[in-house]
Write a protein that holds these residues in place. Structure first.
Motif, PDB file in Angstrom:
ATOM      1  N   ALA A 147       0.815  -0.797   0.139  1.00 40.30           N
ATOM      2  CA  ALA A 147       0.157   0.040   0.832  1.00 40.30           C
ATOM      3  C   ALA A 147       1.019   1.322  -0.161  1.00 40.30           C
ATOM      4  O   ALA A 147       0.566   2.503  -0.997  1.00 40.30           O
ATOM      5  N   HIS A 148       1.714   1.540   0.416  1.00 40.71           N
ATOM      6  CA  HIS A 148       2.642   2.411   1.194  1.00 40.71           C
ATOM      7  C   HIS A 148       3.337   2.837  -0.673  1.00 40.71           C
ATOM      8  O   HIS A 148       3.425   4.505  -0.764  1.00 40.71           O
ATOM      9  N   TYR A 149       3.761   1.858  -1.410  1.00 38.00           N
ATOM     10  CA  TYR A 149       4.278   1.953  -2.189  1.00 38.00           C
ATOM     11  C   TYR A 149       4.015   2.345  -3.627  1.00 38.00           C
ATOM     12  O   TYR A 149       3.256   2.039  -5.141  1.00 38.00           O
ATOM     13  N   GLY A 150       2.001   2.392  -3.567  1.00 34.69           N
ATOM     14  CA  GLY A 150       0.835   2.429  -4.434  1.00 34.69           C
ATOM     15  C   GLY A 150       0.810   1.153  -5.450  1.00 34.69           C
ATOM     16  O   GLY A 150       0.294   0.983  -6.387  1.00 34.69           O
ATOM     17  N   LEU A 151       0.984   0.411  -5.129  1.00 30.08           N
ATOM     18  CA  LEU A 151       1.133  -0.872  -6.129  1.00 30.08           C
ATOM     19  C   LEU A 151      -0.637  -1.762  -5.221  1.00 30.08           C
ATOM     20  O   LEU A 151      -0.823  -2.894  -5.329  1.00 30.08           O
ATOM     21  N   GLU A 152      -1.384  -0.892  -6.083  1.00 29.46           N
ATOM     22  CA  GLU A 152      -2.966  -0.802  -5.929  1.00 29.46           C
ATOM     23  C   GLU A 152      -2.955  -2.526  -6.221  1.00 29.46           C
ATOM     24  O   GLU A 152      -3.809  -3.313  -5.447  1.00 29.46           O
ATOM     25  N   GLU A 153      -2.721  -3.330  -7.324  1.00 29.88           N
ATOM     26  CA  GLU A 153      -3.140  -4.074  -7.807  1.00 29.88           C
ATOM     27  C   GLU A 153      -2.741  -5.299  -7.241  1.00 29.88           C
ATOM     28  O   GLU A 153      -3.627  -6.109  -6.616  1.00 29.88           O
ATOM     29  N   ILE A 154      -1.281  -5.138  -6.656  1.00 31.65           N
ATOM     30  CA  ILE A 154      -1.343  -7.316  -6.069  1.00 31.65           C
ATOM     31  C   ILE A 154      -1.711  -6.651  -4.412  1.00 31.65           C
ATOM     32  O   ILE A 154      -1.658  -6.772  -3.980  1.00 31.65           O
ATOM     33  N   HIS A 155      -1.826  -4.755  -3.969  1.00 27.74           N
ATOM     34  CA  HIS A 155      -1.898  -4.502  -2.207  1.00 27.74           C
ATOM     35  C   HIS A 155      -3.577  -5.338  -2.537  1.00 27.74           C
ATOM     36  O   HIS A 155      -4.093  -6.322  -1.111  1.00 27.74           O
ATOM     37  N   SER A 156      -4.370  -5.263  -3.674  1.00 18.94           N
ATOM     38  CA  SER A 156      -5.804  -5.775  -3.574  1.00 18.94           C
ATOM     39  C   SER A 156      -6.026  -7.394  -4.010  1.00 18.94           C
ATOM     40  O   SER A 156      -7.399  -8.260  -4.072  1.00 18.94           O
ATOM     41  N   LEU A 157      -5.151  -7.996  -4.296  1.00 16.60           N
ATOM     42  CA  LEU A 157      -5.173 -10.091  -4.464  1.00 16.60           C
ATOM     43  C   LEU A 157      -5.116 -10.185  -2.994  1.00 16.60           C
ATOM     44  O   LEU A 157      -4.825 -10.452  -1.929  1.00 16.60           O
ATOM     45  N   PRO A 158      -5.911 -11.541  -3.081  1.00 12.68           N
ATOM     46  CA  PRO A 158      -6.067 -12.846  -1.970  1.00 12.68           C
ATOM     47  C   PRO A 158      -5.144 -13.066  -1.730  1.00 12.68           C
ATOM     48  O   PRO A 158      -3.959 -13.675  -2.908  1.00 12.68           O
ATOM     49  N   ALA A 159      -4.773 -14.229  -1.173  1.00 16.77           N
ATOM     50  CA  ALA A 159      -3.951 -15.772  -1.120  1.00 16.77           C
ATOM     51  C   ALA A 159      -4.634 -16.340  -2.509  1.00 16.77           C
ATOM     52  O   ALA A 159      -5.499 -16.428  -2.649  1.00 16.77           O
ATOM     53  N   GLN A 160      -3.197 -16.409  -3.565  1.00 16.02           N
ATOM     54  CA  GLN A 160      -3.248 -17.086  -4.190  1.00 16.02           C
ATOM     55  C   GLN A 160      -2.184 -18.612  -4.702  1.00 16.02           C
ATOM     56  O   GLN A 160      -1.167 -18.770  -5.615  1.00 16.02           O
ATOM     57  N   PRO A 161      -3.022 -19.411  -3.822  1.00  8.39           N
ATOM     58  CA  PRO A 161      -2.962 -20.872  -3.844  1.00  8.39           C
ATOM     59  C   PRO A 161      -2.634 -21.500  -5.198  1.00  8.39           C
ATOM     60  O   PRO A 161      -3.309 -21.017  -5.471  1.00  8.39           O
ATOM     61  N   CYS A 162      -1.862 -22.347  -5.449  1.00  3.28           N
ATOM     62  CA  CYS A 162      -1.857 -22.948  -7.160  1.00  3.28           C
ATOM     63  C   CYS A 162      -3.545 -23.610  -7.342  1.00  3.28           C
ATOM     64  O   CYS A 162      -3.822 -24.323  -6.081  1.00  3.28           O
ATOM     65  N   LEU A 163      -3.244 -24.197  -8.804  1.00  5.49           N
ATOM     66  CA  LEU A 163      -4.277 -24.551  -8.730  1.00  5.49           C
ATOM     67  C   LEU A 163      -4.912 -26.052  -7.948  1.00  5.49           C
ATOM     68  O   LEU A 163      -5.593 -26.228  -8.231  1.00  5.49           O
ATOM     69  N   ALA A 164      -3.836 -26.155  -8.282  1.00  2.00           N
ATOM     70  CA  ALA A 164      -3.539 -28.051  -8.077  1.00  2.00           C
ATOM     71  C   ALA A 164      -4.154 -28.047  -5.795  1.00  2.00           C
ATOM     72  O   ALA A 164      -4.470 -28.941  -5.644  1.00  2.00           O
ATOM     73  N   SER A 165      -4.073 -26.972  -5.505  1.00  2.00           N
ATOM     74  CA  SER A 165      -4.587 -27.408  -3.800  1.00  2.00           C
ATOM     75  C   SER A 165      -6.152 -27.390  -4.021  1.00  2.00           C
ATOM     76  O   SER A 165      -6.115 -27.604  -2.822  1.00  2.00           O
ATOM     77  N   ARG A 166      -6.131 -26.957  -4.882  1.00  2.00           N
ATOM     78  CA  ARG A 166      -8.262 -27.324  -5.119  1.00  2.00           C
ATOM     79  C   ARG A 166      -8.768 -28.306  -5.068  1.00  2.00           C
ATOM     80  O   ARG A 166      -9.558 -28.867  -5.265  1.00  2.00           O
TER      81      ARG A 166
END
Length: 264
Positions: free
Chosen positions: A154-173
């Motif tokens: 957030a401090h660096y204004g990286l809005e796209e990644i700041h709003s990302l939820p946790a994203q484990p790999c698809l195999a984890s599903r």
């Protein structure tokens, strides 16, 4: 001393290093700070495979172009490893073993990961693979947790990644013991994209492939009318794909792991 300066001081112990970047906030922020502030030669390595959402690859490439990263996109070759494809409870060990082996072949210097202090509380076979291959964890070295990482993004204004939820790999599903297949990874990614279009405000959306059929897990179940409409659409789509839709329920971290290993 700021967290950024602590990271930079850690980085500056090395003349060159490689960062394993998945496309999630942890490794993306690490790469951003290292590339922008470290004196060392920084090599960013992204492993793309059927288990990685297309959106992650696009995100990494966009950041590499915007911030002039020295990026290599490689195949970790985990889909050529029967130990991984069999989907045992320690599947992540085989995934990370393949990943770090390939990065060592394509990268330079020590390998850094985006592991943070909060990750150390989970049962993570991948950390065993990292230890075996001498992978270093800068966030752990300087005492940073997930909250610190979000704060810095957030401090660096990286809005796209700041709003990302946790994203484990698809195999984890995929429930333990069900073989990992590229076609299933594509199916999971498409279903989660469909659900997110209907429920864009939710943080966690998981399409689980289980022995009982396809489940969708959500942070919060939608109101009844939307619940019914979405269930009908998902049921139809699953049927078209030769699969059984078993319903929507509340998100439970690690529910695909039958012995309770704590993953996404």
């Amino acid at each position: 001393m700021t967290k950024t300066q602590q990271l930079v001081d850690f980085f500056d112990q090395f003349e060159q290093f490689s960062i394993a970047v998945s496309g999630g906030i942890d490794s993306m922020l690490l790469a951003y700070i290292a590339n922008g502030y470290a004196k060392a030669q920084v090599n960013i390595v992204h492993a793309y495979s059927p288990a990685v959402p297309e959106s992650a690859l696009v995100r990494v490439k966009n950041y590499a172009k915007k911030y002039t990263w020295q990026l290599k996109v490689i195949d970790a070759l985990e889909f050529q490893d029967d130990n991984y494809l069999d989907n045992p409870v320690d599947r992540c060990y085989y995934c990370k073993s393949n990943l770090y082996t390939r990065i060592a072949e394509h990268g330079v210097g020590p390998i850094f990961s985006g592991t943070n202090l909060d990750d150390l509380g989970d049962v993570r076979p991948g950390l065993t693979a990292a230890k075996e291959q001498n992978v270093l964890h800068p966030y752990v070295e300087v005492g940073m947790n997930k909250a610190d990482i979000y704060q810095l993004a957030a401090h660096y204004g990286l809005e796209e990644i700041h709003s990302l939820p946790a994203q484990p790999c698809l195999a984890s599903r995929v429930e333990t013991g069900i073989k990992i297949k590229p076609v299933d990874m594509q199916f999971i990614d498409k279903v989660e994209q469909k659900v997110r279009k209907s429920l864009p405000s939710l943080k966690n959306i998981r399409c689980r492939i289980s022995h009982q059929g396809i489940f969708i897990e959500l942070d919060q179940l939608p109101e009844q009318a939307l619940f019914d409409r979405l269930s009908a659409r998902l049921s139809q789509y699953c049927a078209e794909q030769g699969r059984i839709f078993s319903g929507m329920k509340l998100y439970q971290k690690g529910s695909a792991f039958l012995n309770g290993v704590n993953h996404g």
